[in-house]
Design a protein around this motif. Structure first.
Motif, short mmCIF file in Angstrom:
data_model
loop_
_atom_site.label_atom_id
_atom_site.label_comp_id
_atom_site.label_asym_id
_atom_site.label_seq_id
_atom_site.Cartn_x
_atom_site.Cartn_y
_atom_site.Cartn_z
N VAL A 29 0.82 -1.18 -0.14
CA VAL A 29 0.09 -0.14 -0.18
C VAL A 29 0.91 1.24 0.03
CG1 VAL A 29 -1.77 1.28 1.23
CG2 VAL A 29 -1.79 -1.10 1.26
N PHE A 30 0.64 2.04 -1.14
CA PHE A 30 1.43 3.62 -1.01
C PHE A 30 0.34 4.56 -0.75
CE2 PHE A 30 3.77 0.14 -3.56
CZ PHE A 30 5.12 0.41 -3.34
N VAL A 31 1.00 5.78 -0.29
CA VAL A 31 -0.07 6.69 -0.05
C VAL A 31 1.12 7.75 -0.81
CG1 VAL A 31 -0.43 8.48 1.58
CG2 VAL A 31 -0.69 6.40 2.08
N LEU A 32 0.56 8.36 -1.89
CA LEU A 32 1.09 9.29 -2.99
C LEU A 32 0.51 10.80 -2.91
CD1 LEU A 32 1.04 7.07 -6.02
CD2 LEU A 32 2.80 6.99 -4.07
N ASP A 33 1.38 11.76 -3.06
CA ASP A 33 0.99 13.12 -3.19
C ASP A 33 0.23 12.95 -4.37
OD1 ASP A 33 1.73 15.95 -4.57
OD2 ASP A 33 1.63 15.95 -2.41
N VAL A 34 -1.08 13.69 -4.49
CA VAL A 34 -1.98 13.60 -5.72
C VAL A 34 -1.37 14.49 -7.02
CG1 VAL A 34 -3.22 15.81 -4.93
CG2 VAL A 34 -4.51 13.98 -6.47
N ASP A 35 -0.43 15.15 -6.69
CA ASP A 35 0.13 16.26 -7.69
C ASP A 35 1.28 15.60 -8.50
OD1 ASP A 35 -1.95 18.02 -7.90
OD2 ASP A 35 -0.91 19.03 -6.05
N THR A 36 2.35 15.35 -7.28
CA THR A 36 3.57 14.69 -7.82
C THR A 36 4.04 13.32 -7.86
OG1 THR A 36 4.42 14.98 -5.45
CG2 THR A 36 4.60 16.93 -6.87
N LEU A 37 3.02 12.36 -7.31
CA LEU A 37 2.87 11.22 -7.21
C LEU A 37 4.16 10.67 -6.14
CD1 LEU A 37 2.11 9.70 -10.63
CD2 LEU A 37 0.57 10.27 -8.70
N ASP A 76 13.15 3.92 2.85
CA ASP A 76 14.00 4.20 1.51
C ASP A 76 13.28 4.80 0.52
OD1 ASP A 76 16.27 3.33 2.88
OD2 ASP A 76 16.18 1.43 2.05
N LEU A 77 12.04 4.39 0.55
CA LEU A 77 10.94 4.80 -0.70
C LEU A 77 10.28 6.11 -0.39
CD1 LEU A 77 9.30 1.35 -1.78
CD2 LEU A 77 11.04 2.65 -2.95
N ILE A 78 10.08 6.36 1.00
CA ILE A 78 9.53 7.78 1.18
C ILE A 78 10.27 8.71 1.01
CG2 ILE A 78 8.64 8.87 3.32
CD1 ILE A 78 7.96 6.25 4.89
N GLY A 79 9.60 9.78 0.06
CA GLY A 79 10.06 10.94 -0.32
C GLY A 79 10.51 10.45 -2.00
N SER A 80 10.39 9.58 -2.55
CA SER A 80 10.93 9.43 -4.18
C SER A 80 9.62 9.12 -4.60
CB SER A 80 11.77 8.14 -4.01
OG SER A 80 10.95 6.75 -3.51
N SER A 81 9.64 9.27 -6.03
CA SER A 81 8.62 9.22 -6.88
C SER A 81 8.15 7.61 -7.11
CB SER A 81 8.82 9.79 -8.24
OG SER A 81 7.76 9.56 -9.21
N PHE A 82 6.73 7.54 -7.20
CA PHE A 82 6.28 6.23 -7.31
C PHE A 82 6.63 5.83 -8.67
CE2 PHE A 82 2.47 3.65 -8.34
CZ PHE A 82 2.75 2.48 -7.50
N LEU A 83 6.92 6.57 -9.75
CA LEU A 83 6.96 6.44 -11.24
C LEU A 83 8.52 5.52 -11.01
CD1 LEU A 83 5.82 9.46 -12.71
CD2 LEU A 83 4.67 7.29 -12.43
N ASN A 84 9.28 5.58 -10.16
CA ASN A 84 10.61 5.14 -10.25
C ASN A 84 10.31 3.37 -10.17
OD1 ASN A 84 11.77 7.40 -10.44
ND2 ASN A 84 12.34 7.52 -8.02
N LEU A 85 9.15 2.87 -9.69
CA LEU A 85 8.92 1.61 -9.70
C LEU A 85 8.40 1.24 -11.17
CD1 LEU A 85 7.00 1.15 -6.29
CD2 LEU A 85 9.26 0.83 -6.91
N PHE A 86 8.45 2.01 -12.30
CA PHE A 86 8.09 1.70 -13.70
C PHE A 86 9.34 1.44 -14.41
CE2 PHE A 86 3.96 3.11 -11.68
CZ PHE A 86 3.22 2.22 -11.78
#
Length: 745
Positions: free
Chosen positions: A401-409, A428-438
């Protein structure tokens, strides 16, 4: 009075100056007239004596002087020789006497080394008083005339210019009387003018200045004393009239402002009394000197009691007292306090203090405002427990489960299963972009997809080790830390997809095996034509006959055409048989329908099944995998073929009754594809089980029961839906619906 006094002084000074000027000017004018008249008389006497002097007739001279001096204004007439000896006089006693050269009458000329021949009239005249009477004396020189000098009897030389002096003294009493009368009259007139003007100025000032100012003063005092504004009714066309109007306007405005202030004061009083907070005013001895209603209802009658006694039942001042801090530094302070209510329950409140100053800026009291936060404290305890439960649930969810910023992800928070699924520590993931997982080339596409879709997947993602996994995502908007966020739940469906891929591949192989005879027939036709062309060329060559160039070119084109046809069939079989990737690209459904039919057309042609097309050429594209959708189309065509064969196997049906209908359409919300047949239809009791795995209505050995189940999963993977209906005399009808995400006019 200042204006009257200043105006009066100015007027008096002006009148005095004007009177002095008139009297002085008149006096000078009269004196000049007397001097001129006396000089004229002296010249006349001198002319009258000229003849007697020429004859040196002393008796005639004496007689003429005596006769002339009989006039009332003439005091005396004297003739001096050059040595100052009185030669002739109307007073015989003076004759023969000598006047000193330093006498006032002689000094005017003899002060010079060489006495001048002529002097101006003012210098030749003098005024003096004698026995209370004023006289004017004029000295007239007796010139040496031409008729006298040549005479034999005359003793004077020709070079002498002045032979003697004629002095005439006249009385100025008559003129002085006139002058005195003029002076008195001028003073009287000046006094009258001054008095009249001063009185008029005073009356005017009283009427037109003092009275209006007095009215304005009384009206102003009435406004200032709070007795209310009384409008000045008198009107005047002058400046005071304008001032009255301005004052009335100001008074009305002040009256309105006074009413507003009174209303505002009353409003503030009501606010102070009725505010739900507990408010009190404490003096420097920490005694309550004022309070509101809520404070009294909570603590009873607190006036005169110490605040620490009222609030906490203490006998001395609190150690950390915000009121004492306010008295010390004059600043506002805040603190959180706890205590027991009257019924013994624990209560909590926040205290705000601010200084109250007098006109000199000295702190004389402090205002203390208390806000009851007991309920908030209880909620904080409950919230802490709820947050603890939330974290326990959040971390125990088996999915990531990820909680993402609605504008910057940007990843705001994530749970512990992220480590198991992705290999990353949550911190380690908090503060990074969710798009880095793609994948890097897909990040821009998924930036839009994650923000706008509620369900995504399956999609390929990268783990910490670089391994590819497939995740099914569900996106929900929410509020987190007073900001908009997206809650993304990621399920690892890699194993499931691999199993499905194996089933799909098995289904494809089964489909290819079923279509083997049709494909063989498709390949047999171009091979047979190639064989015919080859035999024809062999015969021609064996007979030594070389075909004409046109015929050779036509044969070569035929060979090339049928080789391309065979290659296309083999390429299509190879593409259909390969494993499908899960990467989505823009797909035109009409092309998928045509390719699926092209691959399966020979199966339908040999069974006399006609296909009726009704495609919308403007159909929007969808995001999917064309190869997987083509398998759905082939599965539906196989089912339609089998349904038609089953219904019309024992009957001689016309070709017009053996039909498959393929159509596509769209609107602003959805894209629809329908594949219908003229078979037996679907019994109502099995419609709900059509898409279950391994469910089939075919005989044993004729079907696996996976075709519709796999088709259902493929359609759902791309956000679509598929369902079947039976009716309208057509048999079965399968309807596929995808959401229309393209912008339409």
């Amino acid at each position: 009075m200042k204006m009257i006094l200043s105006g009066g002084i100015t007027l008096l000074a002006s009148v005095i100056f004007w009177t002095w000027f008139n009297v002085h000017f008149f006096k000078e004018n009269v004196t000049d007239n007397i001097r001129s008249d006396t000089a004229l008389l002296s010249d006349t006497v001198l002319l009258g004596l000229h003849y007697a002097m020429m004859l040196d007739s002393r008796d005639d001279i004496r007689e003429d002087i005596n006769n002339i001096s009989k006039q009332r204004e003439i005091k005396s007439i004297r003739i001096y020789n050059k040595k100052g000896l009185i030669v002739f006089s109307n007073n015989p006693q003076e004759v023969g006497s000598k006047i000193s050269m330093s006498a006032s009458s002689c000094w005017t000329c003899h002060k010079f080394e060489e006495p001048p021949a002529t002097l101006s009239l003012p210098k030749r005249s003098r005024t003096y008083e004698e026995n209370g009477h004023e006289f004017m004396s004029i000295i007239t020189p007796i010139p040496n005339s031409e008729g006298c000098a040549p005479g034999v009897c005359h003793v004077h030389s020709k070079d002498e210019q002045v032979l003697g002096l004629l002095e005439m003294e006249v009385s100025t009493e008559a003129k002085k009387s006139i002058l005195s009368t003029f002076e008195q009259v001028n003073i009287l007139i000046s006094f009258i003018v001054f008095a009249a003007t001063f009185i008029a100025l005073s009356l005017y000032t009283y009427r037109f200045v003092f009275r209006p100012i007095n009215k304005l003063t009384k009206a102003t005092k009435g406004v200032g004393s709070g007795n209310g504004f009384k409008e000045i009714s008198e009107s005047s066309p002058d400046e005071f009239g304008a001032l009255y109007k301005a004052f009335n306007m100001m008074g009305l405005q002040v009256q309105d402002k006074q009413r507003e202030l009174i209303a505002q004061k009353e409003e503030y009083r009501k606010l102070f009394e009725n505010v739900p907070c507990l408010i009190c005013v404490v003096d420097r001895n920490f005694r309550v000197i004022r309070h509101n209603m809520a404070y009294e209802m909570h603590f009873g009658k607190p006036l005169g009691r110490h605040c620490f006694r009222i609030n906490k039942d203490r006998t001395e001042k609190c150690i950390e007292c915000p009121v004492a801090k306010t008295f010390n530094d004059g600043m506002e302070h805040i603190s959180e306090e706890s205590g027991l209510s009257q019924n013994g329950h624990s209560i909590h409140w926040i205290v705000y203090t601010s200084p109250i100053r007098d006109y000199n800026g000295n702190i004389v009291a402090a205002m203390e405002m208390m806000v009851d936060i007991t309920d908030r404290k209880n909620l904080e305890v409950q919230l802490a427990a709820s947050e603890q439960r939330y974290h326990a649930i959040f971390d125990s969810i088996p999915e990531a489960v990820f909680v993402l910023d609605v504008d910057t992800l940007e990843i705001v928070n994530c749970n512990d299963p992220v480590l198991h699924i992705y290999g990353y520590e949550p911190a380690d993931l908090i503060g990074s972009s969710f798009l880095n997982l793609f994948r890097e080339e897909e990040r821009q596409d998924y930036d839009f997809i994650v923000k706008n879709n509620k369900e995504i997947g399956p999609c390929s993602q990268l783990t910490a080790s670089g391994r590819h996994i497939y995740a099914l995502m569900r996106v929900s908007p929410a509020e987190f830390n007073r900001g908009g966020v997206l809650i993304v739940t990621c399920s690892d469906v890699t194993k499931k997809l691999k199993a499905e891929q194996q089933l799909i591949q098995a289904s494809k192989m089964a489909t290819l095996g079923e279509m083997a005879s049709g494909v063989a027939h498709e390949l047999n036709q171009p091979l047979a034509i190639l064989k015919t062309i080859s035999n024809l060329l062999s015969r021609k060559i064996s007979k030594g006959r070389i075909p004409e160039p046109e015929i050779l070119e036509e044969m070569a084109e035929g060979v090339s055409t049928h080789v391309d046809r065979a290659s296309k069939i083999i390429l299509h079989m190879r593409e259909f048989g390969r494993k499908s990737s899960l990467k989505t690209t823009p797909v035109q459904l009409n092309n998928v329908l045509r390719r699926g039919f092209e691959f399966f057309s020979q199966q339908l042609t040999v069974r006399n099944i006609d296909v009726i097309w009704d495609l919308d050429d403007n159909l929007p594209e969808i995001m999917a995998d064309a190869n997987r959708l083509e398998q759905v189309v082939i599965n539906l065509l196989i089912n339609a073929r089998d349904a038609i064969e089953e219904r019309w196997s024992g009957e001689s049906a016309r070709k017009s009754e053996r039909k498959i209908f393929i159509s596509s359409s769209f609107n602003e919300h959805e894209i629809v594809v329908e594949v219908c047949d003229t078979g037996s239809g679907i019994p109502e009791q099995i419609q709900e089980r059509l898409f279950e795995p391994f469910f089939t209505t075919k005989d044993v050995g004729k079907g696996t029961g996976l075709g519709l189940s796999i088709s259902y999963e493929i359609i759902r993977d791309y956000g679509g839906n598929i369902h079947a209906v039976s009716g309208n005399g057509r048999g079965a009808c399968f309807k596929i619906v995808f959401p229309n995400k393209a912008k339409t006019n």
